[in-house]
Design an enzyme around this catalytic site. Structure first.
Site, PDB file in Angstrom:
ATOM      1  N   ARG A  30       0.861  -1.182   0.000  1.00 35.38           N
ATOM      2  CA  ARG A  30       0.000   0.000   0.000  1.00 35.38           C
ATOM      3  C   ARG A  30       0.898   1.233   0.000  1.00 35.38           C
ATOM      4  O   ARG A  30       1.367   1.653   1.060  1.00 35.38           O
ATOM      5  CB  ARG A  30      -0.897   0.034   1.239  1.00 35.38           C
ATOM      6  CG  ARG A  30      -1.882  -1.114   1.333  1.00 35.38           C
ATOM      7  CD  ARG A  30      -2.732  -0.954   2.579  1.00 35.38           C
ATOM      8  NE  ARG A  30      -3.715  -2.031   2.693  1.00 35.38           N
ATOM      9  CZ  ARG A  30      -4.633  -2.092   3.666  1.00 35.38           C
ATOM     10  NH1 ARG A  30      -4.668  -1.152   4.592  1.00 35.38           N
ATOM     11  NH2 ARG A  30      -5.489  -3.093   3.710  1.00 35.38           N
ATOM     12  N   ASP A  79       1.893   5.160  -0.162  1.00 36.02           N
ATOM     13  CA  ASP A  79       1.247   6.399   0.262  1.00 36.02           C
ATOM     14  C   ASP A  79       0.942   7.293  -0.926  1.00 36.02           C
ATOM     15  O   ASP A  79       1.507   7.132  -2.023  1.00 36.02           O
ATOM     16  CB  ASP A  79       2.161   7.179   1.216  1.00 36.02           C
ATOM     17  CG  ASP A  79       2.437   6.444   2.509  1.00 36.02           C
ATOM     18  OD1 ASP A  79       1.689   5.501   2.824  1.00 36.02           O
ATOM     19  OD2 ASP A  79       3.401   6.828   3.200  1.00 36.02           O
ATOM     20  N   TYR A 118      13.442   0.101  -1.237  1.00 37.26           N
ATOM     21  CA  TYR A 118      13.004   1.462  -1.523  1.00 37.26           C
ATOM     22  C   TYR A 118      14.212   2.361  -1.745  1.00 37.26           C
ATOM     23  O   TYR A 118      15.311   2.107  -1.224  1.00 37.26           O
ATOM     24  CB  TYR A 118      12.200   2.030  -0.350  1.00 37.26           C
ATOM     25  CG  TYR A 118      10.776   1.541  -0.259  1.00 37.26           C
ATOM     26  CD1 TYR A 118       9.741   2.246  -0.865  1.00 37.26           C
ATOM     27  CD2 TYR A 118      10.461   0.383   0.449  1.00 37.26           C
ATOM     28  CE1 TYR A 118       8.424   1.797  -0.783  1.00 37.26           C
ATOM     29  CE2 TYR A 118       9.153  -0.073   0.536  1.00 37.26           C
ATOM     30  CZ  TYR A 118       8.136   0.650  -0.077  1.00 37.26           C
ATOM     31  OH  TYR A 118       6.839   0.206   0.000  1.00 37.26           O
ATOM     32  N   ARG A 128      10.227   6.896   5.226  1.00 36.45           N
ATOM     33  CA  ARG A 128      10.193   8.358   5.304  1.00 36.45           C
ATOM     34  C   ARG A 128      10.670   8.859   6.661  1.00 36.45           C
ATOM     35  O   ARG A 128      11.309   9.911   6.757  1.00 36.45           O
ATOM     36  CB  ARG A 128       8.781   8.850   4.986  1.00 36.45           C
ATOM     37  CG  ARG A 128       8.385   8.598   3.530  1.00 36.45           C
ATOM     38  CD  ARG A 128       6.896   8.779   3.297  1.00 36.45           C
ATOM     39  NE  ARG A 128       6.462  10.135   3.611  1.00 36.45           N
ATOM     40  CZ  ARG A 128       5.189  10.513   3.642  1.00 36.45           C
ATOM     41  NH1 ARG A 128       4.227   9.616   3.380  1.00 36.45           N
ATOM     42  NH2 ARG A 128       4.865  11.752   3.918  1.00 36.45           N
TER      43      ARG A 128
END
Length: 256
Positions: A50, A52, A110, A197
């Site tokens: 999922r 953002d 990532y 993040r």
């Protein structure tokens, strides 16, 4: 009925993440629209993650069941003809009927991109966080090394997450510089909501003198969110890769 694994890339700028939401445009909804136009059926599509709102993907994996005879290149061409310019399918393959793109993933990687030039870079504005003030790559890697290994990452998770098990194993975490561009790459067996993040915010807070490495280490030890850094904006984040067992991709070859 066949289960197809679709691998897509997308620019997440105008989307509220992957998953379908009421009153918000999402990548999943747009892909379902394209599948319905191609096959005549609105198939359910299951994603590997999922993401953002505003997050991008270089490799996002999703699966759907279909009776359509289209496979591989024919399905890719048909879907891409129906998709907007900021989403593209670049792989399509048949996988075992029990394949699940999220639960069978063995890990993800990532990348978070930072533009560290004095002046903003107009061509990177949608894909990198602009940060003025020289960032020390070696110092950032010292901080990043704290994330390596198995930890409870409760301090690096958004407060709204309902996930109970917050233990994750980080395999790699490092910063590379190329001129004025930096990228924080992190690979783990799984990630929590906003985890990358907050990691990036921690790196930047240490660089700015607002945090020390000892506080980041203590955040990992105690789960105290206030000791970790701020949540970096979404637009610099890319899902770069998703890892699956080799047997998933050998399925057709082996005739299983």
């Amino acid at each position: 009925m066949a289960r197809l694994l679709l691998t897509i890339r997308y620019d997440g700028t105008r989307y509220h993440g992957w998953q379908v939401q009421q009153n918000a445009l999402t990548v999943q909804e747009v892909l379902q629209d394209a599948v319905e136009r191609v096959t005549g059926v609105r198939s359910g599509i299951t994603g590997c993650s999922r993401t953002d709102a505003g997050v991008h993907a270089l490799r996002f994996c999703c699966a759907m069941d279909t009776d359509s005879p289209l496979r591989e290149d024919r399905m890719i061409r048909a879907l891409n003809a129906c998709l907007p310019a900021d989403i593209a399918v670049y792989e399509c393959r048949e996988v075992p009927p029990d394949f699940h793109p999220r639960y069978m993933a063995q890990g993800k990687r990532y990348g978070y991109y930072i533009w560290n030039g004095m002046a903003r870079q107009p061509f990177y504005g949608r894909y990198a966080l602009h940060r003025v003030g020289k960032l020390d790559e070696a110092g950032m890697n010292d901080t990043a090394s704290l994330f390596l290994g198995t930890h409870d990452f409760s301090a690096f998770c958004a407060s709204g997450s309902g996930v109970e098990d917050r233990v994750r194993t980080v395999r790699t975490a490092h910063v590379n510089r190329n001129g004025d561009g930096l990228c924080f790459h992190v690979e783990a067996d799984g990630f929590l909501y906003n985890m990358v993040r907050i990691m990036v915010g921690s790196l930047l807070d240490v660089q700015a003198g607002r945090r020390q490495n000892a506080q980041i280490a203590e955040a990992l030890r105690t789960g105290n969110r206030s000791l970790a850094g701020f949540t970096a904006p979404a637009h610099g984040l890319f899902l770069e890769d998703v890892f699956y067992p080799e047997e998933v991709f050998a399925w057709q070859t082996n005739g299983i």
